[in-house]
Scaffold this motif. Structure first.
Motif, PDB file in Angstrom:
ATOM      1  N   LEU A  46      -2.879  21.722   7.637  1.00 38.48           N
ATOM      2  CA  LEU A  46      -2.378  20.379   7.894  1.00 38.48           C
ATOM      3  C   LEU A  46      -1.384  20.414   9.042  1.00 38.48           C
ATOM      4  O   LEU A  46      -0.405  21.169   9.003  1.00 38.48           O
ATOM      5  CB  LEU A  46      -1.706  19.805   6.642  1.00 38.48           C
ATOM      6  CG  LEU A  46      -2.583  19.608   5.411  1.00 38.48           C
ATOM      7  CD1 LEU A  46      -1.747  19.055   4.263  1.00 38.48           C
ATOM      8  CD2 LEU A  46      -3.737  18.660   5.714  1.00 38.48           C
ATOM      9  N   THR A  47      -1.624  19.588  10.065  1.00 42.03           N
ATOM     10  CA  THR A  47      -0.737  19.580  11.230  1.00 42.03           C
ATOM     11  C   THR A  47       0.477  18.674  11.042  1.00 42.03           C
ATOM     12  O   THR A  47       1.475  18.820  11.754  1.00 42.03           O
ATOM     13  CB  THR A  47      -1.493  19.078  12.468  1.00 42.03           C
ATOM     14  OG1 THR A  47      -1.900  17.715  12.246  1.00 42.03           O
ATOM     15  CG2 THR A  47      -2.722  19.931  12.743  1.00 42.03           C
ATOM     16  N   ASN A  48       0.365  17.702  10.117  1.00 39.56           N
ATOM     17  CA  ASN A  48       1.408  16.686   9.912  1.00 39.56           C
ATOM     18  C   ASN A  48       1.639  15.834  11.155  1.00 39.56           C
ATOM     19  O   ASN A  48       2.700  15.227  11.315  1.00 39.56           O
ATOM     20  CB  ASN A  48       2.727  17.330   9.471  1.00 39.56           C
ATOM     21  CG  ASN A  48       2.595  18.009   8.120  1.00 39.56           C
ATOM     22  OD1 ASN A  48       1.969  17.472   7.217  1.00 39.56           O
ATOM     23  ND2 ASN A  48       3.156  19.209   7.987  1.00 39.56           N
ATOM     24  N   LEU A  49       0.642  15.773  12.025  1.00 39.13           N
ATOM     25  CA  LEU A  49       0.715  14.930  13.222  1.00 39.13           C
ATOM     26  C   LEU A  49      -0.076  13.650  12.991  1.00 39.13           C
ATOM     27  O   LEU A  49      -1.214  13.688  12.529  1.00 39.13           O
ATOM     28  CB  LEU A  49       0.104  15.652  14.425  1.00 39.13           C
ATOM     29  CG  LEU A  49       0.981  16.597  15.236  1.00 39.13           C
ATOM     30  CD1 LEU A  49       0.128  17.242  16.327  1.00 39.13           C
ATOM     31  CD2 LEU A  49       2.154  15.874  15.856  1.00 39.13           C
ATOM     32  N   ASN A  50       0.501  12.514  13.335  1.00 37.10           N
ATOM     33  CA  ASN A  50      -0.220  11.247  13.310  1.00 37.10           C
ATOM     34  C   ASN A  50      -0.963  11.039  14.624  1.00 37.10           C
ATOM     35  O   ASN A  50      -0.649  11.676  15.640  1.00 37.10           O
ATOM     36  CB  ASN A  50       0.732  10.082  13.058  1.00 37.10           C
ATOM     37  CG  ASN A  50       1.272  10.068  11.646  1.00 37.10           C
ATOM     38  OD1 ASN A  50       0.723  10.718  10.751  1.00 37.10           O
ATOM     39  ND2 ASN A  50       2.350   9.337  11.428  1.00 37.10           N
ATOM     40  N   ILE A  93       0.855  -1.185   0.000  1.00 35.73           N
ATOM     41  CA  ILE A  93       0.000   0.000   0.000  1.00 35.73           C
ATOM     42  C   ILE A  93       0.891   1.234   0.000  1.00 35.73           C
ATOM     43  O   ILE A  93       1.673   1.452   0.929  1.00 35.73           O
ATOM     44  CB  ILE A  93      -0.943   0.012   1.215  1.00 35.73           C
ATOM     45  CG1 ILE A  93      -1.845  -1.226   1.188  1.00 35.73           C
ATOM     46  CG2 ILE A  93      -1.787   1.282   1.234  1.00 35.73           C
ATOM     47  CD1 ILE A  93      -2.722  -1.373   2.413  1.00 35.73           C
ATOM     48  N   THR A  94       0.791   2.035  -1.037  1.00 34.63           N
ATOM     49  CA  THR A  94       1.636   3.218  -1.164  1.00 34.63           C
ATOM     50  C   THR A  94       1.122   4.327  -0.257  1.00 34.63           C
ATOM     51  O   THR A  94      -0.058   4.704  -0.341  1.00 34.63           O
ATOM     52  CB  THR A  94       1.636   3.722  -2.616  1.00 34.63           C
ATOM     53  OG1 THR A  94       2.040   2.654  -3.480  1.00 34.63           O
ATOM     54  CG2 THR A  94       2.576   4.907  -2.786  1.00 34.63           C
ATOM     55  N   PRO A  95       1.969   4.876   0.631  1.00 35.53           N
ATOM     56  CA  PRO A  95       1.517   5.995   1.473  1.00 35.53           C
ATOM     57  C   PRO A  95       1.122   7.188   0.604  1.00 35.53           C
ATOM     58  O   PRO A  95       1.692   7.407  -0.463  1.00 35.53           O
ATOM     59  CB  PRO A  95       2.747   6.319   2.326  1.00 35.53           C
ATOM     60  CG  PRO A  95       3.609   5.101   2.255  1.00 35.53           C
ATOM     61  CD  PRO A  95       3.357   4.495   0.908  1.00 35.53           C
ATOM     62  N   PRO A  96       0.137   7.960   1.049  1.00 44.28           N
ATOM     63  CA  PRO A  96      -0.291   9.115   0.242  1.00 44.28           C
ATOM     64  C   PRO A  96       0.778  10.197   0.204  1.00 44.28           C
ATOM     65  O   PRO A  96       1.593  10.321   1.126  1.00 44.28           O
ATOM     66  CB  PRO A  96      -1.543   9.604   0.977  1.00 44.28           C
ATOM     67  CG  PRO A  96      -1.358   9.141   2.387  1.00 44.28           C
ATOM     68  CD  PRO A  96      -0.630   7.833   2.299  1.00 44.28           C
ATOM     69  N   ALA A  97       0.761  10.984  -0.854  1.00 43.39           N
ATOM     70  CA  ALA A  97       1.701  12.097  -0.979  1.00 43.39           C
ATOM     71  C   ALA A  97       1.387  13.147   0.078  1.00 43.39           C
ATOM     72  O   ALA A  97       0.229  13.329   0.467  1.00 43.39           O
ATOM     73  CB  ALA A  97       1.599  12.702  -2.365  1.00 43.39           C
ATOM     74  N   PRO A  98       2.408  13.868   0.568  1.00 41.54           N
ATOM     75  CA  PRO A  98       2.161  14.899   1.588  1.00 41.54           C
ATOM     76  C   PRO A  98       1.364  16.064   1.012  1.00 41.54           C
ATOM     77  O   PRO A  98       1.258  16.234  -0.210  1.00 41.54           O
ATOM     78  CB  PRO A  98       3.576  15.336   1.982  1.00 41.54           C
ATOM     79  CG  PRO A  98       4.423  15.014   0.789  1.00 41.54           C
ATOM     80  CD  PRO A  98       3.827  13.771   0.199  1.00 41.54           C
ATOM     81  N   GLY A  99       0.819  16.863   1.897  1.00 41.60           N
ATOM     82  CA  GLY A  99       0.036  18.023   1.480  1.00 41.60           C
ATOM     83  C   GLY A  99       0.876  19.274   1.399  1.00 41.60           C
ATOM     84  O   GLY A  99       2.100  19.228   1.279  1.00 41.60           O
ATOM     85  N   LYS A 100       0.212  20.405   1.490  1.00 44.48           N
ATOM     86  CA  LYS A 100       0.857  21.701   1.302  1.00 44.48           C
ATOM     87  C   LYS A 100       0.997  22.441   2.626  1.00 44.48           C
ATOM     88  O   LYS A 100       0.258  22.192   3.576  1.00 44.48           O
ATOM     89  CB  LYS A 100       0.039  22.545   0.322  1.00 44.48           C
ATOM     90  CG  LYS A 100      -0.111  21.911  -1.053  1.00 44.48           C
ATOM     91  CD  LYS A 100      -1.115  22.656  -1.913  1.00 44.48           C
ATOM     92  CE  LYS A 100      -0.617  24.045  -2.284  1.00 44.48           C
ATOM     93  NZ  LYS A 100      -1.563  24.712  -3.211  1.00 44.48           N
ATOM     94  N   PHE A 108      -1.525   8.979   8.518  1.00 45.11           N
ATOM     95  CA  PHE A 108      -0.887   9.752   7.448  1.00 45.11           C
ATOM     96  C   PHE A 108      -1.111  11.241   7.657  1.00 45.11           C
ATOM     97  O   PHE A 108      -1.556  11.955   6.773  1.00 45.11           O
ATOM     98  CB  PHE A 108      -1.432   9.309   6.092  1.00 45.11           C
ATOM     99  CG  PHE A 108      -1.288   7.827   5.841  1.00 45.11           C
ATOM    100  CD1 PHE A 108      -0.044   7.269   5.592  1.00 45.11           C
ATOM    101  CD2 PHE A 108      -2.394   6.995   5.882  1.00 45.11           C
ATOM    102  CE1 PHE A 108       0.089   5.905   5.374  1.00 45.11           C
ATOM    103  CE2 PHE A 108      -2.264   5.633   5.657  1.00 45.11           C
ATOM    104  CZ  PHE A 108      -1.012   5.090   5.411  1.00 45.11           C
ATOM    105  N   GLY A 109      -0.786  11.715   8.860  1.00 45.34           N
ATOM    106  CA  GLY A 109      -0.938  13.134   9.152  1.00 45.34           C
ATOM    107  C   GLY A 109      -2.344  13.484   9.562  1.00 45.34           C
ATOM    108  O   GLY A 109      -3.205  12.621   9.757  1.00 45.34           O
ATOM    109  N   GLY A 110      -2.592  14.799   9.697  1.00 45.78           N
ATOM    110  CA  GLY A 110      -3.913  15.218  10.145  1.00 45.78           C
ATOM    111  C   GLY A 110      -4.153  16.684   9.895  1.00 45.78           C
ATOM    112  O   GLY A 110      -3.336  17.392   9.294  1.00 45.78           O
TER     113      GLY A 110
END
Length: 635
Positions: free
Chosen positions: A445-449, A413-420, A497-499
């Motif tokens: 986007l907090t980039n926190l899991n 399963i490929t992880p999703p691409a990061p956001g902006k 995958f972030g938040g």
């Protein structure tokens, strides 16, 4: 999906939805038929099909199987209502109010089983057949769709006589007691949440299992989750929406049953089995009475391993999905959710459309695509099972043993691409002409899991008085003080995958720019000045008290155990969360607020009537970017 309305309207692709239901209260009730026809079908066509369905019912009557389906579903629904404290209280209070005796549970169950075919026909003849009705035509804006007829009804009080409720001559007698009603009763100490004893296991082919026994009601809930879901579209973005399509096909025909036959079997058992697709999984949710668990799990096995994907079902589901996507573009709330995601992650990031897809990607999906997805991406090593209710570990393992023969396959399963990331607040506006309300969203986007014991959990505590509680700052301001909305909120949300952090509200159009000002004001004030000592006390008490009712029902317990399995949480994690809650200080919360409520990182999205709201928004000092409903920049 075995009703006459489904057979005559939905299955032949003449309507996206067709349903009938009744709602009964102490003094009166309501019977409603609701139809959403597909483009090309007139409301007159829909009305004719409903009338024809009534005639068909009158001619065919009620079969023994119809009656069995009703009784099975009604019994199960009633029993499951008893799983929560609020459900028990509601049933007891209603029985006391209507009959004078709260203990009516056994009588209700007996009443369900005593219903006859003649009773159903009698009620139909008395309340439906030939009766007058109020017919409402809800029309899309800007489309040449004709109402069923011109308006011909207005309310009139002519000849109305108010009923005698028996209040005349009554005298108020004030209660005599020592209770001081000028002082709000204080809450008791926060309950100590104990994780129920649970078992964990892994089958030889890699299926992870977790469960707990609870015999308060004779009911069982099971979830079977297969990892992947919408994220699998990262392999081929042109197949976005395939996960949702496959889930819907899994809810349709099997090799042994048509969709209607399968639904009938479930209804007779009072059970439910449904497949749904999410961003990172496809989940089979199962609910059954203890006495019917064996037959229900036989149907689950049929649904998982012996589905029969058909071209007819594929085209019907595609048409329904495309109609849903088209209609969503006329409604501020779904437009806001879709465009907000595209702004944060990037319009070309497949995760913004991966699960449901777009009109274009869904239209191009084929039956071969669905079969390849199912055959390639379903594997026991990606599967987790949660079992809750009136069932022991030994029983659960034995009854789910059909999963043990599932051949494993390795799937990546490929992880999703990061956001902006954003470093200056910018305001985006999407035009929904003539919209009576506007959606206002602000966040980043907090980039926190997800982290049950780390900073993410503490952010939930920090946000509670800002936008999570009913009397939070944002809700009190926009709803209670201003009267601009039914509810305003903020939340941190994260997975693997972030938040995101998002503050949002649906507000009346005339208050759109003012709502933006007030939301920004509350965020800025909380970030700069932090939480008050009174809010610290309230937050600890409120979260601690509400935790006691978050794990009542089988579904709530299943979600709780699923989180333990998903994130490999320790058995005492809930106790440690309680310790964090009780021990967190005002200074800790203030530091988190300053760090994570950062307006410079946020974007603001408004979805509403451009002509009406743009002039006010332009006065706020933000750069305003106009987008269409797909997130594309407009001039």
């Amino acid at each position: 999906n075995n009703s006459l309305l489904y057979k005559n309207l939905v299955k032949p692709r003449k309507a996206a939805q067709a349903s009938m239901y009744s709602s009964n209260s102490e003094l009166s009730g309501e019977i409603m038929v609701q139809v959403i026809p597909f483009t090309g079908q007139t409301l007159a066509d829909a009305k004719k099909l409903v009338e024809d369905s009534f005639k068909e019912f009158e001619a065919s009557g009620v079969s023994d199987e119809d009656l069995a389906r009703f009784k099975g579903s009604a019994e199960s629904q009633f029993i499951n209502t008893l799983s929560s404290v609020s459900g028990k209280v509601s049933l007891l209070a209603m029985a006391q109010t209507v009959t004078g005796n709260p203990n009516q549970i056994q009588k209700r169950l007996e009443a369900i089983q005593s219903v006859t075919k003649e009773d159903i026909i009698r009620v139909y003849n008395q309340y439906v057949k030939g009766k007058s009705a109020v017919i409402l035509s809800a029309l899309p804006k800007g489309k040449n769709v004709q109402p069923l007829s011109s308006d011909n009804y207005s309310a009139s009080n002519a000849g109305y006589k108010a009923p005698d409720y028996g209040y005349n001559g009554l005298k108020y007698v004030k209660a005599k007691d020592n209770f001081n009603r000028t002082i709000m009763p204080g809450a008791g100490p926060n309950p100590s949440i104990k994780v129920p004893a649970y078992w964990k296991s892994t089958t030889p082919n890699g299926v992870k299992m977790i469960g707990t026994a609870n015999n308060e009601i004779p009911s069982v809930a099971i979830s079977v989750s297969v990892k992947g879901g919408g994220l699998l579209a990262a392999k081929d973005p042109s197949k976005a929406g395939l996960a949702d399509l496959v889930a819907e096909l899994l809810n349709d025909n099997t090799q042994k049953y048509t969709a209607e036959q399968f639904s009938a079997e479930l209804q007779k058992l009072g059970s439910s089995i449904s497949a749904t697709a999410g961003e990172d999984e496809i989940v089979f949710q199962v609910s059954a009475l203890k006495k019917n668990i064996d037959k229900t799990l036989a149907l689950l096995q049929e649904r998982i391993f012996h589905s029969n994907f058909s071209e007819d079902a594929l085209e019907r589901i595609k048409k329904q999905t495309i109609e849903y996507l088209k209609n969503s573009k006329n409604q501020p709330a779904p437009v806001a959710a879709a465009v907000y995601s595209k702004i944060l992650y990037g319009k070309d990031n497949v995760r913004t459309i991966a699960t449901v897809g777009t009109e274009q990607t869904v239209a191009n999906l084929t039956l071969a695509d669905a079969k390849v997805f199912y055959n390639t991406n379903f594997s026991p090593s990606l599967t987790s099972v949660v079992v809750v209710g009136d069932i022991t570990e030994a029983e659960a393992k034995s009854k789910l043993a059909f999963l043990n023969t599932w051949a494993d396959k390795k799937i990546t399963i490929t992880p999703p691409a990061p956001g902006k990331s954003f470093y200056k607040t910018r305001l985006y506006l999407v035009d929904i002409p003539k919209a009576a309300q506007s959606e206002v969203w602000a966040g980043y986007l907090t980039n926190l899991n997800y982290d049950a014991l780390g900073e993410y959990y503490r952010l939930g505590i920090m946000n509670y008085p800002l936008g999570a509680a009913f009397n939070s700052r944002i809700n009190i301001n926009l709803r209670e003080d201003k009267g601009w909305t039914y509810g305003a909120r903020s939340a941190f949300s994260s997975g693997k995958f972030g938040g995101t952090f998002t503050a949002s509200a649906s507000v009346k159009a005339s208050a759109t720019d003012s709502s933006v000002v007030e939301i920004v004001k509350e965020l800025k004030n909380y970030s700069q000045n932090g939480i008050s000592p009174e809010e610290v006390i309230f937050t600890k008490a409120s979260i601690g008290q509400s935790d006691a009712r978050r794990y009542e029902t089988n579904a709530q317990k299943a979600a709780f155990l699923s989180r333990i399995l998903e994130y490999d949480l320790a058995p005492d994690f809930a106790e440690k969360q309680n310790q964090i809650l009780n021990g967190i200080s005002k200074n800790e919360i203030d530091v988190l607020a300053k760090k994570y409520i950062d307006l410079n990182k946020m974007i603001i999205l408004v979805v509403g009537d451009r002509e009406r709201v743009l002039p006010g928004l332009q006065k706020l000092g933000y750069e305003v970017v106009i987008l269409d409903a797909d997130g594309n920049v407009k001039q």
